[in-house]
Design a protein around this motif. Structure first.
Motif, short mmCIF file in Angstrom:
data_model
loop_
_atom_site.label_atom_id
_atom_site.label_comp_id
_atom_site.label_asym_id
_atom_site.label_seq_id
_atom_site.Cartn_x
_atom_site.Cartn_y
_atom_site.Cartn_z
N LYS A 178 0.83 -1.20 0.00
CA LYS A 178 0.00 0.00 0.00
C LYS A 178 0.87 1.26 0.00
N VAL A 195 -8.19 0.40 -1.70
CA VAL A 195 -8.01 0.97 -3.04
C VAL A 195 -9.38 1.14 -3.68
N LEU A 240 0.57 6.43 -7.03
CA LEU A 240 -0.74 6.92 -7.51
C LEU A 240 -0.64 8.09 -8.50
N LEU A 252 2.09 1.59 -3.52
CA LEU A 252 0.98 2.01 -4.37
C LEU A 252 0.62 3.47 -4.13
N ARG A 253 0.61 3.88 -2.87
CA ARG A 253 0.27 5.27 -2.54
C ARG A 253 1.26 6.23 -3.21
N ILE A 272 -6.61 5.81 -2.59
CA ILE A 272 -6.63 4.98 -1.38
C ILE A 272 -7.40 5.77 -0.33
N VAL A 328 -7.56 6.47 -9.47
CA VAL A 328 -7.31 5.44 -8.46
C VAL A 328 -6.91 6.16 -7.19
#
Length: 200
Positions: free
Chosen positions: A58, A94, A65, A61-62, A88, A86
């Motif tokens: 995460k 997500v 983004l 991914l954050r 969070i 997209v």
């Protein structure tokens, strides 16, 4: 009599000592097992934290983004009249949104066309930023089932952008209307329950 009593007492004490030594040995073995299990539990908890909802994936991914959303904008530009974002959320889940005319809605509420192009763009972007080895081609299987005929040209624009990231796209479809999308067509015919392949 006193001597015999003392001998019996000594034997009893020696038995108690032997039993206590055995109990201590078993207790130490149990402590070793518990300590080992505690280490395993700590390692397991750490692993769950790393891969869990608030874990490393995460965090990565954050940080990715902005790149993901920027690439989605590039792919969907001139393909559709909405954007895909997209994000969070506060619960660290997500979420996928469709933004149209300033209105943000859950992507799942989109039309067949909207969900199809969003899904294709998302998969393309995630494949690009993935650290896994990337295949030289991509397969699309009957993805136009929920797309109206008038939107085929827009999907074709997205295809043309995505194919630049691969050697080729292998598309499986029953639609003759899109046969000119590709440089080669392979037709599978089934006669009397026997399938044959021919290249056109």
């Amino acid at each position: 009599a006193n001597k015999e009593h003392l001998i019996v007492l000594i034997e009893k004490i020696q038995n108690n000592i032997s039993q206590n030594i055995e109990s201590i040995k078993k207790a130490k073995e149990l402590i070793d097992v518990i300590e080992k299990e505690e280490k395993e539990v700590k390692a397991w908890k750490l692993y769950l934290e790393m891969i869990g909802k608030n874990g490393i994936s995460k965090m990565v991914l954050r940080n990715a983004l902005p790149l993901i959303n920027s690439e989605l904008d590039r792919l969907l530009n001139d393909v559709c009249d909405f954007k895909v974002k997209v994000e969070i959320d506060d619960k660290n889940d997500v979420t996928f949104y469709k933004v149209h005319d300033g209105v943000t809605a859950n992507l799942g509420s989109g039309s067949g066309f909207e969900q199809t192009v969003a899904s294709l763009a998302l998969r393309s972007v995630l494949s690009e930023i993935s650290t896994f080895s990337k295949p030289s081609f991509v397969v699309f299987d009957e993805i136009l089932g929920g797309v109206a005929d008038e939107n085929y040209d827009n999907v074709k624009k997205l295809y043309d952008k995505i194919v630049k990231n691969y050697d080729f796209i292998l598309q499986i479809s029953h639609l003759k209307a899109i046969s000119d999308w590709h440089s080669h067509n392979i037709v599978v015919k089934k006669i009397d329950n026997i399938s044959t392949i021919e290249k056109i």
